[in-house]
Design a protein around this motif. Structure first.
Motif, PDB file in Angstrom:
ATOM      1  N   GLU A   1      30.591  29.319  77.059  1.00 42.51           N
ATOM      2  CA  GLU A   1      31.519  30.035  76.091  1.00 42.51           C
ATOM      3  C   GLU A   1      31.917  29.516  74.473  1.00 42.51           C
ATOM      4  O   GLU A   1      32.266  30.031  73.517  1.00 42.51           O
ATOM      5  CB  GLU A   1      32.100  30.325  76.580  1.00 42.51           C
ATOM      6  N   ARG A   2      31.706  27.855  74.446  1.00 42.42           N
ATOM      7  CA  ARG A   2      32.596  26.418  73.669  1.00 42.42           C
ATOM      8  C   ARG A   2      31.484  26.156  73.314  1.00 42.42           C
ATOM      9  O   ARG A   2      31.812  25.552  71.357  1.00 42.42           O
ATOM     10  CB  ARG A   2      33.348  25.821  73.922  1.00 42.42           C
ATOM     11  N   SER A   3      30.491  25.952  73.753  1.00 35.33           N
ATOM     12  CA  SER A   3      29.418  25.339  72.899  1.00 35.33           C
ATOM     13  C   SER A   3      27.715  25.497  73.105  1.00 35.33           C
ATOM     14  O   SER A   3      27.356  25.781  74.405  1.00 35.33           O
ATOM     15  CB  SER A   3      30.019  23.534  72.634  1.00 35.33           C
ATOM     16  N   VAL A   4      26.838  25.237  72.262  1.00 34.93           N
ATOM     17  CA  VAL A   4      25.213  24.296  72.744  1.00 34.93           C
ATOM     18  C   VAL A   4      25.310  23.209  72.125  1.00 34.93           C
ATOM     19  O   VAL A   4      25.220  23.395  71.331  1.00 34.93           O
ATOM     20  CB  VAL A   4      25.054  25.782  71.652  1.00 34.93           C
ATOM     21  N   ALA A   5      23.890  22.862  72.754  1.00 37.54           N
ATOM     22  CA  ALA A   5      23.488  21.756  72.762  1.00 37.54           C
ATOM     23  C   ALA A   5      21.618  21.921  72.221  1.00 37.54           C
ATOM     24  O   ALA A   5      21.454  22.606  73.561  1.00 37.54           O
ATOM     25  CB  ALA A   5      24.168  20.610  73.608  1.00 37.54           C
ATOM     26  N   TRP A   6      21.144  21.486  72.143  1.00 41.68           N
ATOM     27  CA  TRP A   6      20.189  21.094  72.058  1.00 41.68           C
ATOM     28  C   TRP A   6      19.367  18.985  71.432  1.00 41.68           C
ATOM     29  O   TRP A   6      20.336  18.096  71.654  1.00 41.68           O
ATOM     30  CB  TRP A   6      19.272  21.090  70.550  1.00 41.68           C
ATOM     31  N   GLY A   7      18.411  19.043  72.780  1.00 45.11           N
ATOM     32  CA  GLY A   7      17.943  17.816  72.909  1.00 45.11           C
ATOM     33  C   GLY A   7      16.433  18.301  73.743  1.00 45.11           C
ATOM     34  O   GLY A   7      15.753  18.266  73.702  1.00 45.11           O
TER      35      GLY A   7
ATOM     36  N   MET B   1      21.917   4.367  70.325  1.00 44.81           N
ATOM     37  CA  MET B   1      23.070   4.353  70.089  1.00 44.81           C
ATOM     38  C   MET B   1      24.061   5.151  70.132  1.00 44.81           C
ATOM     39  O   MET B   1      25.080   5.084  70.997  1.00 44.81           O
ATOM     40  CB  MET B   1      23.446   3.291  68.882  1.00 44.81           C
ATOM     41  N   ILE B   2      23.194   6.761  69.430  1.00 44.62           N
ATOM     42  CA  ILE B   2      23.966   8.148  69.182  1.00 44.62           C
ATOM     43  C   ILE B   2      24.354   8.704  70.775  1.00 44.62           C
ATOM     44  O   ILE B   2      22.877   8.845  71.033  1.00 44.62           O
ATOM     45  CB  ILE B   2      24.322   8.656  67.888  1.00 44.62           C
ATOM     46  N   ALA B   3      24.773   9.477  71.474  1.00 42.18           N
ATOM     47  CA  ALA B   3      25.137   9.490  72.680  1.00 42.18           C
ATOM     48  C   ALA B   3      25.101  10.944  72.516  1.00 42.18           C
ATOM     49  O   ALA B   3      23.979  11.842  72.909  1.00 42.18           O
ATOM     50  CB  ALA B   3      26.153   9.077  73.861  1.00 42.18           C
ATOM     51  N   TYR B   4      25.667  11.638  71.399  1.00 35.84           N
ATOM     52  CA  TYR B   4      25.592  13.132  70.948  1.00 35.84           C
ATOM     53  C   TYR B   4      25.974  13.087  69.052  1.00 35.84           C
ATOM     54  O   TYR B   4      27.431  12.418  69.449  1.00 35.84           O
ATOM     55  CB  TYR B   4      26.064  13.855  71.214  1.00 35.84           C
ATOM     56  N   THR B   5      25.869  14.467  68.780  1.00 36.53           N
ATOM     57  CA  THR B   5      26.921  14.244  67.451  1.00 36.53           C
ATOM     58  C   THR B   5      27.036  16.017  67.377  1.00 36.53           C
ATOM     59  O   THR B   5      26.646  17.025  68.302  1.00 36.53           O
ATOM     60  CB  THR B   5      25.851  14.674  66.923  1.00 36.53           C
TER      61      THR B   5
END
Length: 132
Positions: free
Chosen positions: A35-41, A1-5
């Motif tokens: 330069e503005r974000s980092v994401a983990w998955g 249900m959640i794509a990202y936080t």
């Protein structure tokens, strides 16, 4: 249900240093960085992901009171390790690892805040006790 936080940060590099050991211990990898974000998955999956970012409106990042991201874990032992990693990397204690019977039988959790004040929970549900 959640794509990202997504949580806001005032220092992207500090945030990455905080989250990287936690997500690595959970078997997650960096799936995006600019330069503005980092994401983990999960390796090979597009979603769900967890992002730390500098706010796009360029205003100061402000954590919300009552806002929290709960990260599902595989065991109470992993919760203890994640809690330690969080504190070692600039997080603050919001509730040590332990059972939380007030939230249901078989519910085990720990709570921390990241260096920007965003609240996280590390949670485990014992399906044998939760009726699942």
């Amino acid at each position: 249900m959640i794509a990202y936080t997504m949580v806001g940060t005032t220092d992207l590099n500090r945030s990455a240093r905080f989250y990287e050991p936690i997500f690595s211990a959970m078997g997650l990898e960096i799936s995006w960085r600019d330069e503005r974000s980092v994401a983990w998955g999960v390796p090979g999956n597009r979603t769900p992901t967890f992002h730390a970012c500098l706010p796009y409106n360029q205003e100061e990042a402000r954590p919300g009171n009552g806002t929290m991201t709960a990260l599902l874990t595989e065991s109470p032992a992993l919760i203890g390790r994640l809690f330690e990693l969080a504190l070692e990397n600039g997080g603050t204690d919001e509730g040590s690892p332990g059972p939380r019977p007030e939230y249901g039988t078989g519910f085990y959790a720990a709570y921390v805040r990241d260096p920007d004040g965003n609240k996280l929970a590390f949670v485990y549900f014992d399906d044998n006790q939760c009726g699942g």
